[in-house]
Design a protein around this motif. Structure first.
Motif, PDB file in Angstrom:
ATOM      1  N   ASN A 199      -3.379  15.083 -35.299  1.00 34.02           N
ATOM      2  CA  ASN A 199      -3.563  16.209 -36.215  1.00 34.02           C
ATOM      3  C   ASN A 199      -4.773  15.987 -37.099  1.00 34.02           C
ATOM      4  N   LEU A 200      -5.097  17.008 -37.852  1.00 31.52           N
ATOM      5  CA  LEU A 200      -6.221  16.929 -38.784  1.00 31.52           C
ATOM      6  C   LEU A 200      -5.753  17.108 -40.227  1.00 31.52           C
ATOM      7  N   GLU A 201      -4.480  16.839 -40.481  1.00 29.87           N
ATOM      8  CA  GLU A 201      -3.951  16.953 -41.839  1.00 29.87           C
ATOM      9  C   GLU A 201      -4.633  15.926 -42.745  1.00 29.87           C
ATOM     10  N   ILE A 202      -4.831  16.310 -43.988  1.00 26.42           N
ATOM     11  CA  ILE A 202      -5.490  15.430 -44.945  1.00 26.42           C
ATOM     12  C   ILE A 202      -4.517  15.107 -46.072  1.00 26.42           C
ATOM     13  N   GLU A 203      -4.531  13.860 -46.472  1.00 31.41           N
ATOM     14  CA  GLU A 203      -3.748  13.414 -47.610  1.00 31.41           C
ATOM     15  C   GLU A 203      -4.708  12.937 -48.698  1.00 31.41           C
ATOM     16  N   VAL A 204      -4.214  12.939 -49.903  1.00 32.26           N
ATOM     17  CA  VAL A 204      -4.997  12.506 -51.046  1.00 32.26           C
ATOM     18  C   VAL A 204      -4.316  11.296 -51.658  1.00 32.26           C
ATOM     19  N   MET A 205      -5.088  10.246 -51.869  1.00 27.84           N
ATOM     20  CA  MET A 205      -4.584   9.113 -52.642  1.00 27.84           C
ATOM     21  C   MET A 205      -4.897   9.432 -54.091  1.00 27.84           C
ATOM     22  N   ASP A 206      -3.856   9.557 -54.895  1.00 28.87           N
ATOM     23  CA  ASP A 206      -4.000   9.845 -56.312  1.00 28.87           C
ATOM     24  C   ASP A 206      -3.858   8.523 -57.056  1.00 28.87           C
ATOM     25  N   TYR A 207      -4.969   7.968 -57.505  1.00 30.16           N
ATOM     26  CA  TYR A 207      -4.939   6.660 -58.158  1.00 30.16           C
ATOM     27  C   TYR A 207      -4.301   6.716 -59.543  1.00 30.16           C
ATOM     28  N   TYR A 208      -4.107   7.923 -60.075  1.00 29.39           N
ATOM     29  CA  TYR A 208      -3.408   8.067 -61.346  1.00 29.39           C
ATOM     30  C   TYR A 208      -1.916   7.752 -61.166  1.00 29.39           C
ATOM     31  N   THR A 209      -1.341   8.259 -60.056  1.00 20.87           N
ATOM     32  CA  THR A 209       0.077   8.010 -59.783  1.00 20.87           C
ATOM     33  C   THR A 209       0.285   6.827 -58.846  1.00 20.87           C
ATOM     34  N   GLY A 210      -0.759   6.420 -58.134  1.00 23.47           N
ATOM     35  CA  GLY A 210      -0.650   5.322 -57.184  1.00 23.47           C
ATOM     36  C   GLY A 210       0.004   5.717 -55.874  1.00 23.47           C
ATOM     37  N   LYS A 211       0.054   7.024 -55.589  1.00 19.67           N
ATOM     38  CA  LYS A 211       0.724   7.500 -54.375  1.00 19.67           C
ATOM     39  C   LYS A 211      -0.187   8.403 -53.556  1.00 19.67           C
ATOM     40  N   ARG A 212       0.062   8.392 -52.231  1.00 20.31           N
ATOM     41  CA  ARG A 212      -0.599   9.334 -51.336  1.00 20.31           C
ATOM     42  C   ARG A 212       0.266  10.580 -51.234  1.00 20.31           C
ATOM     43  N   ARG A 213      -0.404  11.740 -51.150  1.00 22.14           N
ATOM     44  CA  ARG A 213       0.329  12.998 -51.035  1.00 22.14           C
ATOM     45  C   ARG A 213      -0.491  14.014 -50.263  1.00 22.14           C
ATOM     46  N   SER A 214       0.155  15.060 -49.836  1.00 22.88           N
ATOM     47  CA  SER A 214      -0.507  16.109 -49.076  1.00 22.88           C
ATOM     48  C   SER A 214      -1.494  16.868 -49.970  1.00 22.88           C
ATOM     49  N   VAL A 215      -2.588  17.333 -49.380  1.00 19.86           N
ATOM     50  CA  VAL A 215      -3.521  18.160 -50.151  1.00 19.86           C
ATOM     51  C   VAL A 215      -2.866  19.472 -50.570  1.00 19.86           C
ATOM     52  N   LYS A 216      -1.783  19.828 -49.922  1.00 18.28           N
ATOM     53  CA  LYS A 216      -1.069  21.064 -50.263  1.00 18.28           C
ATOM     54  C   LYS A 216      -0.456  20.991 -51.654  1.00 18.28           C
ATOM     55  N   THR A 217      -0.339  19.796 -52.223  1.00 22.27           N
ATOM     56  CA  THR A 217       0.249  19.638 -53.556  1.00 22.27           C
ATOM     57  C   THR A 217      -0.799  19.701 -54.667  1.00 22.27           C
ATOM     58  N   LEU A 218      -2.067  19.844 -54.319  1.00 19.77           N
ATOM     59  CA  LEU A 218      -3.117  19.900 -55.325  1.00 19.77           C
ATOM     60  C   LEU A 218      -3.087  21.243 -56.050  1.00 19.77           C
ATOM     61  N   SER A 219      -3.493  21.238 -57.311  1.00 20.20           N
ATOM     62  CA  SER A 219      -3.592  22.484 -58.072  1.00 20.20           C
ATOM     63  C   SER A 219      -4.787  23.289 -57.556  1.00 20.20           C
ATOM     64  N   GLY A 220      -4.954  24.494 -58.071  1.00 17.44           N
ATOM     65  CA  GLY A 220      -6.075  25.336 -57.648  1.00 17.44           C
ATOM     66  C   GLY A 220      -7.425  24.677 -57.886  1.00 17.44           C
ATOM     67  N   GLY A 221      -7.604  24.122 -59.076  1.00 13.95           N
ATOM     68  CA  GLY A 221      -8.868  23.459 -59.391  1.00 13.95           C
ATOM     69  C   GLY A 221      -9.078  22.205 -58.556  1.00 13.95           C
ATOM     70  N   GLU A 222      -8.014  21.439 -58.359  1.00 16.70           N
ATOM     71  CA  GLU A 222      -8.105  20.233 -57.534  1.00 16.70           C
ATOM     72  C   GLU A 222      -8.418  20.601 -56.085  1.00 16.70           C
ATOM     73  N   SER A 223      -7.805  21.673 -55.589  1.00 16.76           N
ATOM     74  CA  SER A 223      -8.074  22.130 -54.215  1.00 16.76           C
ATOM     75  C   SER A 223      -9.526  22.546 -54.055  1.00 16.76           C
ATOM     76  N   PHE A 224     -10.057  23.249 -55.061  1.00 20.32           N
ATOM     77  CA  PHE A 224     -11.456  23.661 -55.002  1.00 20.32           C
ATOM     78  C   PHE A 224     -12.377  22.448 -54.952  1.00 20.32           C
ATOM     79  N   LYS A 225     -12.110  21.451 -55.798  1.00 15.50           N
ATOM     80  CA  LYS A 225     -12.946  20.253 -55.797  1.00 15.50           C
ATOM     81  C   LYS A 225     -12.827  19.498 -54.476  1.00 15.50           C
ATOM     82  N   ALA A 226     -11.623  19.442 -53.918  1.00 12.52           N
ATOM     83  CA  ALA A 226     -11.427  18.771 -52.623  1.00 12.52           C
ATOM     84  C   ALA A 226     -12.212  19.499 -51.533  1.00 12.52           C
TER      85      ALA A 226
END
Length: 135
Positions: free
Chosen positions: A22-49
């Motif tokens: 697949n071509l799914e993308i995950e984001v490592m969030d160093y603030y929380t120390g966890k990897r998560r789906s890009v689908k969980t990003l806010s609107g502004g975070e999604s735009f920056k991604a």
């Protein structure tokens, strides 16, 4: 562009059993120390991604496509979803990139952008069509 908070990775987990990859993308969030789906990003975070992916892909194409140059990149909207810190990060990044033999066109209605950008073209709606004004 995120101050080192996020890093994107291609997901190693196949969520659709009908596919082997697949071509799914995950984001490592160093603030929380966890990897998560890009689908969980806010609107502004999604735009920056999305902006980071577009800039990265343009570099990959330019560096690996036998001399193809991407000299112009247009970014349409999305800036309104950013908080002031994120807007500053995005604009600073784009201004830095625009000085490296490339032009970056920003299409936006965000007033703060107008103040930061030196060379502008304003499109004004009129009854008989639009007019362009270079500022």
């Amino acid at each position: 562009m995120t101050g080192g908070r996020y890093e994107m990775f291609r997901s190693e987990t196949v969520t659709d059993a009908r596919k082997k990859d697949n071509l799914e993308i995950e984001v490592m969030d160093y603030y929380t120390g966890k990897r998560r789906s890009v689908k969980t990003l806010s609107g502004g975070e999604s735009f920056k991604a999305a902006l980071c992916l577009a800039l990265g892909l343009s570099d990959i194409v330019r560096n690996s496509a036998g001399g193809i140059q991407i000299e112009v990149l247009f970014v349409d909207e999305g800036f309104g979803s950013l908080d002031s810190e994120s807007l500053e990060q995005a604009v600073s990044c784009l201004q830095e990139l625009s000085g490296k033999n490339r032009m970056i066109g920003i299409i936006s209605h965000v007033p703060e952008l107008s103040e930061r950008i030196e060379e502008k073209i304003t499109v004004r709606k009129k009854n008989m069509g639009s007019s362009i004004e270079k500022l």
